[in-house]
Design a protein around this motif. Structure first.
Motif, PDB file in Angstrom:
ATOM      1  N   ASP A 194     -33.972  19.428 -31.252  1.00  0.00           N
ATOM      2  CA  ASP A 194     -32.785  18.817 -31.860  1.00  0.00           C
ATOM      3  C   ASP A 194     -33.086  17.425 -32.397  1.00  0.00           C
ATOM      4  O   ASP A 194     -32.571  17.030 -33.457  1.00  0.00           O
ATOM      5  N   ASP A 234     -24.868  25.887 -40.108  1.00  0.00           N
ATOM      6  CA  ASP A 234     -23.870  24.841 -39.858  1.00  0.00           C
ATOM      7  C   ASP A 234     -23.955  23.746 -40.916  1.00  0.00           C
ATOM      8  O   ASP A 234     -22.936  23.214 -41.360  1.00  0.00           O
ATOM      9  N   MET A 235     -25.179  23.385 -41.313  1.00  0.00           N
ATOM     10  CA  MET A 235     -25.341  22.347 -42.327  1.00  0.00           C
ATOM     11  C   MET A 235     -24.717  22.786 -43.652  1.00  0.00           C
ATOM     12  O   MET A 235     -23.964  22.027 -44.281  1.00  0.00           O
ATOM     13  N   ASP A 255     -31.453  16.994 -35.985  1.00  0.00           N
ATOM     14  CA  ASP A 255     -30.071  16.501 -36.044  1.00  0.00           C
ATOM     15  C   ASP A 255     -29.914  15.137 -36.713  1.00  0.00           C
ATOM     16  O   ASP A 255     -29.005  14.960 -37.543  1.00  0.00           O
ATOM     17  N   LEU A 299     -36.071  22.852 -40.086  1.00  0.00           N
ATOM     18  CA  LEU A 299     -34.702  23.359 -40.019  1.00  0.00           C
ATOM     19  C   LEU A 299     -34.600  24.743 -40.653  1.00  0.00           C
ATOM     20  O   LEU A 299     -33.970  25.649 -40.099  1.00  0.00           O
ATOM     21  N   GLU A 321     -28.975  28.927 -37.023  1.00  0.00           N
ATOM     22  CA  GLU A 321     -27.613  28.495 -36.725  1.00  0.00           C
ATOM     23  C   GLU A 321     -27.409  27.069 -37.219  1.00  0.00           C
ATOM     24  O   GLU A 321     -26.376  26.741 -37.805  1.00  0.00           O
ATOM     25  N   LYS A 322     -28.408  26.220 -37.008  1.00  0.00           N
ATOM     26  CA  LYS A 322     -28.311  24.839 -37.471  1.00  0.00           C
ATOM     27  C   LYS A 322     -28.256  24.781 -38.995  1.00  0.00           C
ATOM     28  O   LYS A 322     -27.492  23.997 -39.563  1.00  0.00           O
ATOM     29  N   TYR A 323     -29.075  25.575 -39.652  1.00  0.00           N
ATOM     30  CA  TYR A 323     -29.071  25.598 -41.106  1.00  0.00           C
ATOM     31  C   TYR A 323     -27.715  26.089 -41.621  1.00  0.00           C
ATOM     32  O   TYR A 323     -27.138  25.509 -42.544  1.00  0.00           O
ATOM     33  N   SER A 333     -36.000  27.251 -36.978  1.00  0.00           N
ATOM     34  CA  SER A 333     -34.845  27.318 -36.081  1.00  0.00           C
ATOM     35  C   SER A 333     -34.296  28.735 -36.102  1.00  0.00           C
ATOM     36  O   SER A 333     -34.797  29.605 -36.805  1.00  0.00           O
TER      37      SER A 333
END
Length: 209
Positions: A56, A125-126, A60, A114, A121-123, A118
């Motif tokens: 993270d 969300d972005m 992040d 990213l 999920e992070k991508y 990953s």
């Protein structure tokens, strides 16, 4: 944090970034990161309690900074009087995209991590958060035009979401295809012109370049 501690933290991050990019999240062990960083396990845990927290830390802060750049561009645009917003739409948007692309390339490996290492999920969300920002900005633009007595058609939220999701997903193809910075800026600029032409048709306005 002392200078020595900060240097140690940066060493951990650099080592971890190299490991994650080479082996992926699942294939990277904390033991190998700790060893290559020249630390003991106890020393490492003073900085990051888990592999997830370390991962993270490599993503992040950079995503949050990207949001900050985007928010700053939107805020500056929205501060313009209604009669100036249409006139400055293309230049403000183009400037914002240039800033974002340059920031991504200043921290290319973090954004590559990213997209490629990953669970996405992070991508996702972005992309979702950038789309949400742009949709709110578009709604505010239409509302400002209406208050100024300018007839701009309303566009459904579902269509706006489709358009902006496609736009932001397309932008990050610059990393997926390992484009050099100059090519990326050129391609994103042309992509923006392509989408701007579509918005001119939908909103029945002209955005001067």
């Amino acid at each position: 944090m002392t200078e020595k501690a900060e240097n140690t933290r940066q060493n951990i991050l650099k080592t971890a970034l190299n490991h994650f990019l080479e082996y992926g999240f699942a294939g990277t062990s904390l033991r190998s990161i700790v060893k290559d960083a020249g630390l003991t396990t106890g020393a490492f845990y003073k900085y990051y309690p888990t592999k997830e927290a370390l991962f993270d830390a490599l993503i992040d802060p950079y995503v949050e900074e990207l949001y900050g750049i985007y928010d700053s561009v939107l805020e500056e645009f929205q501060s313009l009087p209604p009669e100036k917003q249409t006139e400055n739409m293309a230049s403000a948007s183009g400037n914002g995209m240039d800033q974002m692309v340059n920031y991504v390339y200043d921290h290319y490996d973090n954004f590559k991590l990213l997209l490629r290492c990953s669970d996405n999920e992070k991508y996702g969300d972005m992309i979702h958060n950038l789309v949400g920002r742009e949709m709110r900005s578009s709604k505010q633009y239409v509302d400002e035009m209406h208050r100024a007595g300018i007839n701009v058609p309303d566009i459904s939220d579902s269509l706006c979401h489709m358009i902006y999701s496609g736009f932001f997903s397309a932008i990050f193809q610059i990393i997926e295809h390992d484009m050099d910075r100059e090519t990326a800026i050129e391609n994103v600029g042309k992509l923006k012109k392509f989408y701007t032409g579509g918005w001119e048709r939908l909103w029945k306005v002209q955005f001067p370049e």
